[in-house]
Design a protein around this motif. Structure first.
Motif, PDB file in Angstrom:
ATOM      1  N   ASN A  51       0.856  -1.194   0.000  1.00 30.84           N
ATOM      2  CA  ASN A  51       0.000   0.000   0.000  1.00 30.84           C
ATOM      3  C   ASN A  51       0.886   1.236   0.000  1.00 30.84           C
ATOM      4  N   TRP A  52       0.922   1.939  -1.118  1.00 32.70           N
ATOM      5  CA  TRP A  52       1.794   3.095  -1.246  1.00 32.70           C
ATOM      6  C   TRP A  52       1.315   4.290  -0.443  1.00 32.70           C
ATOM      7  N   GLU A  53       0.102   4.247   0.069  1.00 31.21           N
ATOM      8  CA  GLU A  53      -0.369   5.333   0.926  1.00 31.21           C
ATOM      9  C   GLU A  53       0.369   5.319   2.267  1.00 31.21           C
ATOM     10  N   PHE A  54       1.002   4.191   2.604  1.00 32.63           N
ATOM     11  CA  PHE A  54       1.755   4.076   3.851  1.00 32.63           C
ATOM     12  C   PHE A  54       3.256   4.287   3.638  1.00 32.63           C
ATOM     13  N   ILE A 112       9.150  11.927  20.112  1.00 31.78           N
ATOM     14  CA  ILE A 112       9.929  12.428  18.973  1.00 31.78           C
ATOM     15  C   ILE A 112       9.079  12.464  17.715  1.00 31.78           C
ATOM     16  N   LEU A 113       8.355  11.391  17.457  1.00 27.25           N
ATOM     17  CA  LEU A 113       7.545  11.365  16.232  1.00 27.25           C
ATOM     18  C   LEU A 113       6.374  12.348  16.291  1.00 27.25           C
ATOM     19  N   ARG A 114       5.706  12.407  17.428  1.00 22.76           N
ATOM     20  CA  ARG A 114       4.512  13.258  17.526  1.00 22.76           C
ATOM     21  C   ARG A 114       4.854  14.745  17.556  1.00 22.76           C
ATOM     22  N   TYR A 115       5.808  15.144  18.383  1.00 23.30           N
ATOM     23  CA  TYR A 115       6.003  16.562  18.653  1.00 23.30           C
ATOM     24  C   TYR A 115       7.179  17.197  17.917  1.00 23.30           C
ATOM     25  N   LEU A 121      -1.209  11.162  15.283  1.00 22.06           N
ATOM     26  CA  LEU A 121      -1.346   9.979  16.124  1.00 22.06           C
ATOM     27  C   LEU A 121      -1.430   8.727  15.257  1.00 22.06           C
ATOM     28  N   VAL A 122      -2.195   8.791  14.183  1.00 24.29           N
ATOM     29  CA  VAL A 122      -2.371   7.648  13.286  1.00 24.29           C
ATOM     30  C   VAL A 122      -1.043   7.286  12.607  1.00 24.29           C
ATOM     31  N   GLU A 123      -0.324   8.293  12.126  1.00 20.60           N
ATOM     32  CA  GLU A 123       0.963   8.050  11.467  1.00 20.60           C
ATOM     33  C   GLU A 123       1.996   7.497  12.450  1.00 20.60           C
ATOM     34  N   GLY A 129       4.158   0.566  14.568  1.00 18.39           N
ATOM     35  CA  GLY A 129       3.509  -0.740  14.525  1.00 18.39           C
ATOM     36  C   GLY A 129       2.708  -1.032  15.784  1.00 18.39           C
ATOM     37  N   LEU A 130       2.066   0.005  16.324  1.00 15.42           N
ATOM     38  CA  LEU A 130       1.304  -0.113  17.564  1.00 15.42           C
ATOM     39  C   LEU A 130      -0.129   0.340  17.341  1.00 15.42           C
TER      40      LEU A 130
END
Length: 156
Positions: A51-54, A112-115, A121-123, A129-130
């Motif tokens: 899935n290239w959307e991911f 780190i990823l969120r802020y 949150l979804v990304e 992988g959670l």
């Protein structure tokens, strides 16, 4: 997706990957190396992605794995108490950066990823992988711990 399409998508994502790696590793040179390695691994395996959307979260996951590999490599070569004196002290001495360093790995990944990397949150959940609920819980825990740590430094 052919190699040219891969290259154009990577160019759009490269800055975000670099910022994420820099936050994980704290060194511009290491961040550049890790981003290059992640892009190489993505190029070698992009045909596996269904899935290239991911694509963005898939590349972020590869980058995170490479950052963790580099951190393990660095621990083997140089103990933490023997860091070189040439380290950039202004960046390393920031209270927030120090507080984030103290967080457990699973909480630090979310922060780190969120802020700092700007993922939703979804990304973030997809990149780690959670389930989204787990990411939200870890985010709340991390923010509480950061608040406690930073309030201790601010109060005089």
């Amino acid at each position: 997706m052919n190699n040219e399409e891969f290259a154009s998508r990577i160019e759009k994502l490269r800055t975000k990957l670099y910022k994420t790696a820099l936050l994980y590793l704290g060194s511009e040179a290491l961040a550049l190396d890790v981003v290059d390695e992640a892009i190489y691994k993505g190029l070698c395996g992009h045909w596996k992605l269904r899935n290239w959307e991911f694509f963005d979260t898939w590349m972020t996951r590869i980058l995170i794995n490479e950052c963790h590999n580099e951190q393990r490599r660095q621990r083997r070569f140089m103990p933490l108490d023997e860091l070189p004196e040439t380290a950039v002290e202004e960046f390393d001495s920031l209270p927030l950066k120090e507080a984030i360093k103290k967080l457990p790995k699973e909480l630090k990944d979310v922060v780190i990823l969120r802020y700092f990397s700007g993922y939703t949150l979804v990304e973030t959940a997809a990149a780690l992988g959670l389930p989204q609920g787990t990411v939200a819980t870890r985010q709340r825990k991390a923010l509480k711990l950061l608040k406690l740590d930073l309030e201790g430094e601010v109060s005089l």
